[in-house]
Design a protein around this motif. Structure first.
Motif, PDB file in Angstrom:
ATOM      1  N   VAL A 173       6.975  59.319   4.867  1.00 28.62           N
ATOM      2  CA  VAL A 173       6.024  60.435   4.966  1.00 28.62           C
ATOM      3  C   VAL A 173       5.419  60.434   6.365  1.00 28.62           C
ATOM      4  CG1 VAL A 173       5.420  60.454   2.521  1.00 28.62           C
ATOM      5  CG2 VAL A 173       4.093  59.026   4.097  1.00 28.62           C
ATOM      6  N   TRP A 174       4.806  61.568   6.743  1.00 26.99           N
ATOM      7  CA  TRP A 174       4.215  61.718   8.072  1.00 26.99           C
ATOM      8  C   TRP A 174       2.695  61.675   7.942  1.00 26.99           C
ATOM      9  CZ3 TRP A 174       6.223  61.327  12.732  1.00 26.99           C
ATOM     10  CH2 TRP A 174       5.507  61.790  13.832  1.00 26.99           C
ATOM     11  N   MET A 175       2.095  60.724   8.630  1.00 27.65           N
ATOM     12  CA  MET A 175       0.643  60.548   8.565  1.00 27.65           C
ATOM     13  C   MET A 175       0.006  60.969   9.883  1.00 27.65           C
ATOM     14  SD  MET A 175      -0.562  59.051   5.811  1.00 27.65           S
ATOM     15  CE  MET A 175      -0.265  57.863   4.517  1.00 27.65           C
ATOM     16  N   SER A 176      -1.169  61.520   9.808  1.00 27.76           N
ATOM     17  CA  SER A 176      -1.938  61.807  11.009  1.00 27.76           C
ATOM     18  C   SER A 176      -3.387  61.896  10.573  1.00 27.76           C
ATOM     19  CB  SER A 176      -1.476  63.131  11.614  1.00 27.76           C
ATOM     20  OG  SER A 176      -2.368  63.533  12.613  1.00 27.76           O
ATOM     21  N   HIS A 177      -4.044  60.763  10.510  1.00 24.31           N
ATOM     22  CA  HIS A 177      -5.419  60.813   9.993  1.00 24.31           C
ATOM     23  C   HIS A 177      -6.282  59.714  10.584  1.00 24.31           C
ATOM     24  CE1 HIS A 177      -5.142  57.239   7.278  1.00 24.31           C
ATOM     25  NE2 HIS A 177      -3.876  57.464   7.512  1.00 24.31           N
ATOM     26  N   GLY A 178      -7.577  59.910  10.476  1.00 23.51           N
ATOM     27  CA  GLY A 178      -8.519  58.899  10.885  1.00 23.51           C
ATOM     28  C   GLY A 178      -9.103  58.267   9.632  1.00 23.51           C
ATOM     29  N   ASP A 179     -10.021  58.988   8.992  1.00 21.50           N
ATOM     30  CA  ASP A 179     -10.670  58.468   7.775  1.00 21.50           C
ATOM     31  C   ASP A 179      -9.653  58.317   6.651  1.00 21.50           C
ATOM     32  OD1 ASP A 179     -12.857  58.891   9.333  1.00 21.50           O
ATOM     33  OD2 ASP A 179     -13.528  60.689   8.266  1.00 21.50           O
ATOM     34  N   GLN A 180     -10.033  57.556   5.649  1.00 25.44           N
ATOM     35  CA  GLN A 180      -9.191  57.507   4.450  1.00 25.44           C
ATOM     36  C   GLN A 180     -10.044  57.288   3.209  1.00 25.44           C
ATOM     37  OE1 GLN A 180      -7.198  53.558   3.754  1.00 25.44           O
ATOM     38  NE2 GLN A 180      -7.132  53.596   5.991  1.00 25.44           N
ATOM     39  N   VAL A 181      -9.474  57.641   2.072  1.00 24.64           N
ATOM     40  CA  VAL A 181     -10.195  57.454   0.809  1.00 24.64           C
ATOM     41  C   VAL A 181     -10.061  55.981   0.408  1.00 24.64           C
ATOM     42  CG1 VAL A 181     -10.249  58.061  -1.644  1.00 24.64           C
ATOM     43  CG2 VAL A 181      -9.811  59.835   0.085  1.00 24.64           C
ATOM     44  N   LEU A 182     -11.211  55.362   0.169  1.00 20.29           N
ATOM     45  CA  LEU A 182     -11.216  53.948  -0.205  1.00 20.29           C
ATOM     46  C   LEU A 182     -11.163  53.804  -1.725  1.00 20.29           C
ATOM     47  CD1 LEU A 182     -11.351  51.600   1.733  1.00 20.29           C
ATOM     48  CD2 LEU A 182     -13.817  51.455   1.312  1.00 20.29           C
ATOM     49  N   ARG A 183     -11.919  54.679  -2.383  1.00 27.69           N
ATOM     50  CA  ARG A 183     -11.923  54.653  -3.849  1.00 27.69           C
ATOM     51  C   ARG A 183     -11.804  56.090  -4.347  1.00 27.69           C
ATOM     52  NH1 ARG A 183     -16.750  51.903  -5.266  1.00 27.69           N
ATOM     53  NH2 ARG A 183     -17.753  53.925  -5.537  1.00 27.69           N
ATOM     54  N   ALA A 184     -10.882  56.312  -5.282  1.00 32.00           N
ATOM     55  CA  ALA A 184     -10.673  57.662  -5.822  1.00 32.00           C
ATOM     56  C   ALA A 184     -11.862  58.053  -6.690  1.00 32.00           C
ATOM     57  CB  ALA A 184      -9.393  57.695  -6.632  1.00 32.00           C
ATOM     58  N   PRO A 185     -12.237  59.321  -6.705  1.00 29.21           N
ATOM     59  CA  PRO A 185     -13.378  59.768  -7.516  1.00 29.21           C
ATOM     60  C   PRO A 185     -13.115  59.571  -9.019  1.00 29.21           C
ATOM     61  CG  PRO A 185     -12.672  61.468  -5.965  1.00 29.21           C
ATOM     62  CD  PRO A 185     -11.638  60.402  -5.926  1.00 29.21           C
ATOM     63  N   ASP A 186     -14.176  59.662  -9.792  1.00 32.89           N
ATOM     64  CA  ASP A 186     -14.057  59.501 -11.249  1.00 32.89           C
ATOM     65  C   ASP A 186     -13.046  60.505 -11.796  1.00 32.89           C
ATOM     66  OD1 ASP A 186     -16.081  57.760 -10.815  1.00 32.89           O
ATOM     67  OD2 ASP A 186     -17.683  59.122 -11.509  1.00 32.89           O
TER      68      ASP A 186
END
Ligand code: XMP
Length: 516
Positions: free
Chosen positions: A131-144
């Protein structure tokens, strides 16, 4: 326009937003892009079939970053968050947690699926997927309520889904060709999750655009600068269908056109479309102003200003005109990274910059969401002939930026003759359609040669033949050596004043397609 079931793409400023729209169109589903600050009522009025939240350059935690309108999640239609769109979901929904970036991750990554999902239908659950990624932040924990559905080595929550609420999110970019299963993933979202129907096509694009143009323009008049290229010709034909004789096309012959350019298209349009078309012969004016000028930017400016002057004068003689139509395409439009809702800036050299302001006309750009190959499909829909559809792009300043050094009638004659041979040989070898552009450039120097018993001291022609998808990047075309040999020997034998042909083998970047 009623497009029930359309996919609405909310634009947070990513360079890939248009690519998402294009992929959706390719799947046969109508899509519309709206800036992220569009009101929810406007979206509701569209009765969309699905919503896609695009990527974007911002960091969700920043004070002025664009936020998520939670009402988008209560429209009752499926939502897919891509990259920044995913981070917005991770940030806005209860239970979610984001990690601010230390660096930006950019490039390929290997995706491992960690749970089943409708988005993954047809994907090998055990394989790693590029896959192609281009990001800074990321999700650490998925929401409820969300399940983590994929990870990569460096991103624990690379995708997540709340299948019950039909909210999906991916950290990578499925719209980019480097994401191997990207098309399948997008199709799963459109067809399996959202249950949309395929069937939209370029034919429907043409129909809806023509109807929208008719509605927007009402009883007013429109002027259109016709260049002879496929983009402006398509715009003229669409407008002709929409408003008939209230469209006024103006073709300005600036003296730096290719051989036969213009007359061909003008006579075709006159014959087949019954358009109001004015052919303005202004060669002498342009050439007199270019006299003695060698600086590329100067040439561009002179041609630009003179064009505006001539066009303005002609357009003013037509009563009732309120709009100026242009064949601006998506690659001509650079999305700015404004967080307040992306605004568009036109590259100044890619249109007749300054014209709308000077003339106080509103702009009409029916092709601004399309890529070149899509415009060619529109042209095909409109029943245009091959010679219009497949004509290579040609710059506004014309041969003036291909005659390096001073632009004189003699030097233009040499270049025109050489250029004609390049085109003819590309066509004969079945290479014309395979390349993005192929043309000759006249260099500002002379070299020594030998002809018969005599020494010659004459001009050099450079060949520029490139492959490209949208002119943003390009590479020199690997055309067969035999074809190059034919072009070279024909130019040297047939074009008086040329004794050498060289080939430009540079890519863009760092070079550009044109030499000036
Ligand atoms: P460059 O030279 O910037 O060209 O790599 C990219 C594409 O744009 C065309 N081009 C122009 N088109 N007005 C235009 O309408 C211009 O001033 C202009 N300059 C370059 C070029 O032919 C190529 O397709």
């Amino acid at each position: 326009m009623n497009h029930q079931g359309a996919v609405v793409i909310i634009d947070y400023g990513s360079q890939y937003t248009q690519l998402i729209a294009r992929r959706v169109r390719e799947a046969g589903v109508y899509s519309e892009i709206h800036p992220c600050n569009v009101g929810i009522d406007a979206i509701r009025a569209l009765a969309p079939g699905a919503v896609i939240l695009s990527g974007g350059p911002a960091s969700v935690g920043d004070a002025d970053s664009p936020g998520l309108d939670p009402q988008l999640l209560s429209l009752g239609v499926p939502v897919l968050g891509v990259c920044y769109g995913m981070q917005l979901l991770g940030h806005a929904l209860p239970g979610g947690q984001l990690a601010a970036a230390t660096d930006r991750e950019y490039g390929r990554a290997e995706l491992t699926l960690t749970a089943g999902s409708l988005l993954w239908e047809g994907l090998d659950a055990l394989a790693a997927h590029t896959v192609w990624m281009s990001h800074g932040d990321q999700v650490l924990r998925a929401p409820d309520g969300f399940t983590v559905t994929a990870r990569t080595k460096s991103v624990a929550v690379a995708a997540m889904a709340d299948e019950a609420r039909r909210i999906y999110a991916v950290q990578f970019h499925p719209e980019v060709a480097h994401t191997e299963e990207g098309t399948r993933i997008l199709h799963n979202f459109l067809f399996r999750v959202a249950g949309l129907k395929t069937g939209w096509s370029m034919a429907s694009f043409v129909e809806t655009q023509i109807a929208a143009l008719r509605e927007k323009i009402g009883g007013d008049g429109v002027v259109c600068a016709l260049s002879g290229g496929v983009d402006s010709t398509v715009v003229a034909v669409m407008l002709g269908r929409a408003i008939g004789k209230r469209l006024h096309c103006i073709f300005v012959d600036n003296g730096v056109l290719r051989q036969g350019e213009g007359e061909e298209v003008a006579s075709y349009l006159r014959e087949h479309f019954d358009l109001n078309l004015k052919y303005v012969q202004a060669s002498e004016l342009f050439l007199s102003r270019l006299k003695g000028v060698t600086d590329p930017e100067q040439k561009r400016k002179i041609i630009g200003h003179t064009f505006i002057e001539v066009f303005d004068r002609e357009a003013k003689s037509i009563p009732g005109v309120k709009y100026l139509a242009q064949g601006t395409l998506y690659p001509d439009v650079i999305e700015s990274v404004s967080f307040k809702g992306p605004s568009a800036v036109i590259k100044s050299h890619h249109n007749v910059g300054g014209l709308p302001e000077k003339m106080n006309l509103a702009l009409i750009e029916p092709l601004r969401e399309l890529f070149k190959d899509e415009v060619r499909k529109v042209a095909l829909e409109l029943g245009m002939p091959d010679f219009v559809i497949w004509r290579h792009p040609f710059p506004g300043p014309g041969l003036a930026i291909r005659v390096l050094g001073e632009v004189t009638p003699e030097r233009l004659t040499i270049l025109r003759a050489a250029d004609r041979i390049v085109t003819a040989e590309l066509v004969a070898a079945d290479w014309y359609r395979k390349v993005w552009q192929g043309f000759a450039v006249l260099l500002p120097l002379k070299t020594v040669g030998v002809m018969g018993d005599g020494r010659t001291y004459e001009h050099v022609i450079a060949l520029r033949i490139v492959d490209s998808l949208d002119a943003m990047t390009a590479d020199w075309s690997r055309v067969p050596a035999e074809l190059l040999a034919r072009i070279s020997s024909r130019i040297i034998n047939e074009v008086k004043g040329v004794n050498r042909v060289v080939m430009d083998i540079s890519s863009k970047p760092p070079s550009t397609i044109e030499w000036e």
